[in-house]
Design a protein around this motif. Structure first.
Motif, mmCIF file in Angstrom:
data_model
loop_
_atom_site.group_PDB
_atom_site.id
_atom_site.type_symbol
_atom_site.label_atom_id
_atom_site.label_comp_id
_atom_site.label_asym_id
_atom_site.label_seq_id
_atom_site.Cartn_x
_atom_site.Cartn_y
_atom_site.Cartn_z
ATOM 1 N N ILE A 92 -5.730 3.065 -10.374
ATOM 2 C CA ILE A 92 -6.014 1.668 -10.742
ATOM 3 C C ILE A 92 -4.717 1.015 -11.199
ATOM 4 O O ILE A 92 -4.072 1.484 -12.149
ATOM 5 C CB ILE A 92 -7.083 1.617 -11.853
ATOM 6 C CG1 ILE A 92 -8.415 2.152 -11.308
ATOM 7 C CG2 ILE A 92 -7.238 0.201 -12.391
ATOM 8 C CD1 ILE A 92 -9.511 2.275 -12.346
ATOM 9 N N LEU A 232 -6.904 -5.314 -10.495
ATOM 10 C CA LEU A 232 -5.760 -5.318 -9.579
ATOM 11 C C LEU A 232 -4.530 -6.011 -10.162
ATOM 12 O O LEU A 232 -3.447 -5.967 -9.557
ATOM 13 C CB LEU A 232 -6.155 -5.995 -8.267
ATOM 14 C CG LEU A 232 -7.242 -5.291 -7.445
ATOM 15 C CD1 LEU A 232 -7.622 -6.132 -6.232
ATOM 16 C CD2 LEU A 232 -6.785 -3.899 -7.020
ATOM 17 N N CYS A 262 -15.599 -3.220 -8.315
ATOM 18 C CA CYS A 262 -14.226 -2.796 -8.582
ATOM 19 C C CYS A 262 -13.848 -1.566 -7.762
ATOM 20 O O CYS A 262 -12.739 -1.488 -7.211
ATOM 21 C CB CYS A 262 -14.042 -2.519 -10.071
ATOM 22 S SG CYS A 262 -13.983 -3.999 -11.103
ATOM 23 N N LEU A 266 -10.953 -1.576 -5.142
ATOM 24 C CA LEU A 266 -9.822 -0.670 -5.355
ATOM 25 C C LEU A 266 -9.504 0.106 -4.080
ATOM 26 O O LEU A 266 -8.342 0.206 -3.653
ATOM 27 C CB LEU A 266 -10.133 0.299 -6.497
ATOM 28 C CG LEU A 266 -9.115 1.424 -6.737
ATOM 29 C CD1 LEU A 266 -7.794 0.845 -7.221
ATOM 30 C CD2 LEU A 266 -9.665 2.441 -7.745
#
Length: 787
Positions: A92, A232, A262, A266
């Motif tokens: 992440i 992000l 998410c 990702l």
């Protein structure tokens, strides 16, 4: 003459048509997507045609309730057939967080797991099946930590996700101590799985110049936009979130869709290709939070008529491992403890217990049903203590009109219609006669017992947080007279788009068939609030009305100039515009206004007035208005097996001046059955290790069509909203869920007959067959011996 350049063309057929407008609101209309649902052609997120190169994701989950991750080996996962990549928290790039209020909810666990089922890694593979199979191959070494698995244990340990909340009015302790009758006890109220028919799903596709398009089944596209952007390290304008419709949400897709959005984004960002994440039902139920279960400890003092002198209650909820929306849920529970009753001396303490279970979240009613259930249980006890009909005791404690009308949190109840509504329901349901009949039946039936109860509802409408009470909309009139609407609310089957389209059609004086509502899209209407708190139509309907009204005023001014009349005299209705002696079809008006360079689109905006709230003091006006209702339920209970059946339900609900009675009645019916399931059959159970064992339809029992009563009478109460809501209607999403309190207390009434109605049955909710048998056994143990 050229029709494209001549402002008005006379049409004798049009002239002959009546200028009186047929209303487009206040009438029953089918759901705008009903024909698509029936035909199986309605497009949900999983039905979107997959882009070239789409990959599929699955989640690797924790097997421990509370543990440190000592080591993790994903080699077998990477080597599994079809696997393209495996991602962890280290991948992440910015914020590993998807908490909606407090930043305590990691997208992927990093070093610490806090419930069984918590996502630890993401597998991306060439197919859904390959990803799911590979996700089971992760090898994680844990160092176990002591788990906290119940709200009682959390409360005892002083473990909370948020500081406790306290509200006091008057002097409850002294009034309880001085009361003629005093009682204290404990109430257990279970949670509930949202069980939306369409599960959680997100589909993310990278766009040029660092952009991301996310299709997501969510009640809150703007929050998904923010969560993905923060993860992000991007700006909000780089992320577009779109949702055409959901197959149910019920609150479970308000904040908890963020983790799925998410993870999909990702993977799409990392691999530069589209990625879809759709967990199977078992995984969905293991990962996501539910309705908060509550434990109540109470003390009450009352007089011989059952009027409350003082009451104190301690509410402890199972928040789960993170805060999520537990704070607002507890606030609403506190603000609904009064339900429809005047409480002169009251003390409420709220605790959000931190437990090593799924992080509980929004669910239809948002804490209101839990708070109101407690006072109904207390009053049910009081009625039996003083030997009066429970309805009479409830009536004795109702809010008044000119006095006894201020809530514990300081809001004056100005629109009270509960007395008239109860009068009407009591008469139409023949409650008194049927109550006498149940007593007569029980006297001659040693095994099967009947019970009956009436319970009222007063439910506040608005978000707890004032700034969420806003909405925007766009309305486009094309030069052929067709209309396109976009607003910030989301359609989850509740008919929001249908109602908004009806509002716009009514405002422009056109047929509903001319209006089309498009998918919710963060690039069209920005900074939207969640479709929650029953505010969807109130907010978005008003915003769309504002936009349509601006267009109508421009068209009226244009027509008035051409006809030489005042703009205020121009009439719209039945696809006609009437300006003096001139008549024109709306399509022609739009075409000629376009040629004259009149703006045919507009934005609209609305904010709910009169709201203010001091969270530190739990005082203010958190609700714009109240919705009222009541239900009468009659049940039959088998005291040998604990089985029961709802024989008849009579429901009278206040929807204000209903925009669409057919949709509103459907919402009342659905809310009633869903609430009945919560209170009777839907039991959540965690084992001693903290694993949720009721994580599939095979072990978690929602109501079916067979549980609906043959006699099911649902009517809307005739009552215009006292406040200036959209066409004086009232919200109808959440309030009906409280109506099946009457089912639970009818079951309790039947069980009480075992003890000749003189002992309060220790019945817990949900009142499963096992719980009913436990209560029956307790009643038999305490019942006096008959010589």
């Amino acid at each position: 003459m050229n029709k494209q350049t001549e402002p008005f063309l006379f049409d004798a057929g049009i002239e002959a048509r009546a200028a009186v407008s047929t209303p487009q609101v206040g009438i029953s209309r089918p759901h705008e997507s009903a024909h698509l649902h029936v035909a199986g052609t309605a497009t949900y997120t999983d039905d979107i045609p997959e882009l070239a190169g789409t990959l599929h994701a699955a989640l690797g989950m924790s097997a421990r309730a509370h543990a440190r991750i000592k080591a993790i080996s994903l080699d077998q996962v990477r080597a599994a057939p079809g696997v393209v990549a495996v991602l962890t928290a280290e991948d992440i790039p910015a914020a590993n967080d998807c908490g909606p209020i407090i930043h305590d909810d990691p997208i992927l666990a990093n070093g610490l797991v806090q419930f069984i089922g918590q996502p630890v890694f993401v597998v991306v593979a060439t197919s859904h099946d390959a990803a799911r199979r590979a996700a089971r191959l992760g090898a994680i070494e844990y160092e176990d930590l002591p788990p906290v698995l119940s709200p009682e244990a959390a409360h005892q340990a002083g473990s909370y996700v948020l500081p406790p909340m306290h509200l006091t009015r008057g002097e409850p302790a002294s009034h309880i101590a001085a009361a003629v009758h005093r009682d204290r006890g404990n109430i257990r109220l279970g949670g509930q799985e949202q069980f939306y028919l369409e599960g959680q799903i997100a589909y993310a596709a990278p766009k040029e110049n660092d952009g991301m398009h996310v299709w997501c089944s969510t009640q809150h596209p703007t929050e998904m936009q923010h969560a993905v952007a923060h993860m992000l390290g991007w700006h909000a304008h780089q992320v577009l979130v779109e949702c055409r419709r959901m197959g149910g949400g019920f609150g479970g897709k308000e904040s908890q869709s963020a983790m799925f959005a998410c993870c999909a984004a990702l993977a799409a960002w990392k691999l530069l290709c589209p990625v879809k994440l759709r967990p199977d039902r078992d995984d969905d139920m293991m990962i996501t939070g539910k309705r908060h279960d509550f434990v109540f400890n109470y003390e009450v003092g009352h007089d011989a008529e059952g009027r409350l002198d003082g009451v104190a209650v301690e509410m402890v909820s199972r928040a789960g491992f993170s805060a999520d929306l537990s704070g607002p849920v507890m606030t609403r529970a506190i603000c609904h403890f009064d339900n429809a009753y005047w409480l002169p001396n009251v003390k409420i303490d709220g605790y959000c217990g931190k437990t090593n279970t799924q992080s509980n979240t929004a669910f239809r009613g948002f804490g209101g049903p839990q708070g109101a259930f407690a006072i109904e249980y207390i009053l049910d006890n009081v009625a039996r203590t003083v030997g009066r009909d429970s309805l009479d005791v409830r009536r004795a404690n109702l809010y008044g009109k000119a006095e006894r009308n201020v809530t514990p949190y300081g809001q004056t109840v100005e629109d009270n219609v509960i007395h008239e509504l109860l009068d009407e329901l009591e008469a139409s349901s023949a409650y008194r006669e049927r109550r006498a009949a149940t007593r007569a039946f029980n006297a001659g039936s040693p095994v099967l017992k009947k019970g009956i109860a009436i319970t009222p509802v007063k439910f506040g409408i608005s978000f707890n947080v004032a700034h969420f009470n806003q909405a925007g909309a766009l309305v486009h009139v094309y030069n052929d007279g067709s209309v396109l609407v976009n607003h910030g609310g989301t359609e989850m089957g509740q008919g929001l788009n249908t109602k908004v389209a009806m509002v716009v059609a009514h405002e422009l004086g056109i047929r509903l068939e001319r209006v089309r509502v498009t998918a919710t899209d963060t690039s069209k209407v920005a900074n939207t609030s969640a479709t929650a708190a029953s505010t969807g139509t109130d907010l978005n309907g008003k915003a769309a009305q504002d936009a349509a009204r601006q267009i109508r005023e421009r068209l009226a001014a244009f027509a008035a100039r051409q006809a030489g009349v005042d703009a205020d005299s121009v009439q719209f209705g039945d696809d006609l515009i009437v300006a003096g002696e001139l008549r024109l079809d709306f399509s022609d008006l739009a075409r000629q206004a376009y040629v004259a360079r009149v703006q045919l689109w507009s934005d609209g905006f609305y904010t709910t007035p009169k709201l203010y709230w001091d969270q530190s003091r739990l005082q203010g006006r958190p609700f714009y208005y109240y919705a009222y209702g009541a239900a009468c339920s009659e049940v039959l209970v088998d005291t040998l097996t604990g089985e029961w059946r709802l024989l008849r339900a009579d429901v009278l609900h206040d929807a204000g001046r209903s925009l669409n009675p057919a949709i509103d009645i459907g919402q009342v019916e659905g809310g009633f059955i869903q609430g009945m399931g919560w209170l009777t059959t839907e039991e959540l159970w965690w084992n001693r290790d903290g694993k949720l064992m009721t994580h599939a339809p095979s072990t978690y029992k929602i109501p079916t069509v067979n549980d609906c009563p043959e006699d099911f009478h649902v009517r809307l109460f005739e009552n215009d909203n006292a406040e200036d809501s959209i066409h004086r209607s009232k919200a109808v999403g959440e309030p009906p869920l409280l109506l099946p309190f009457s089912v639970f207390f009818a079951i309790r009434d039947a069980v009480a007959s075992v003890g000749d109605y003189k002992v309060n049955p220790p019945l817990v909710a949900p009142a499963t067959s096992e719980a009913i048998l436990d209560a029956v056994d307790a009643m038999r143990a305490t019942a006096p011996v008959v010589q």
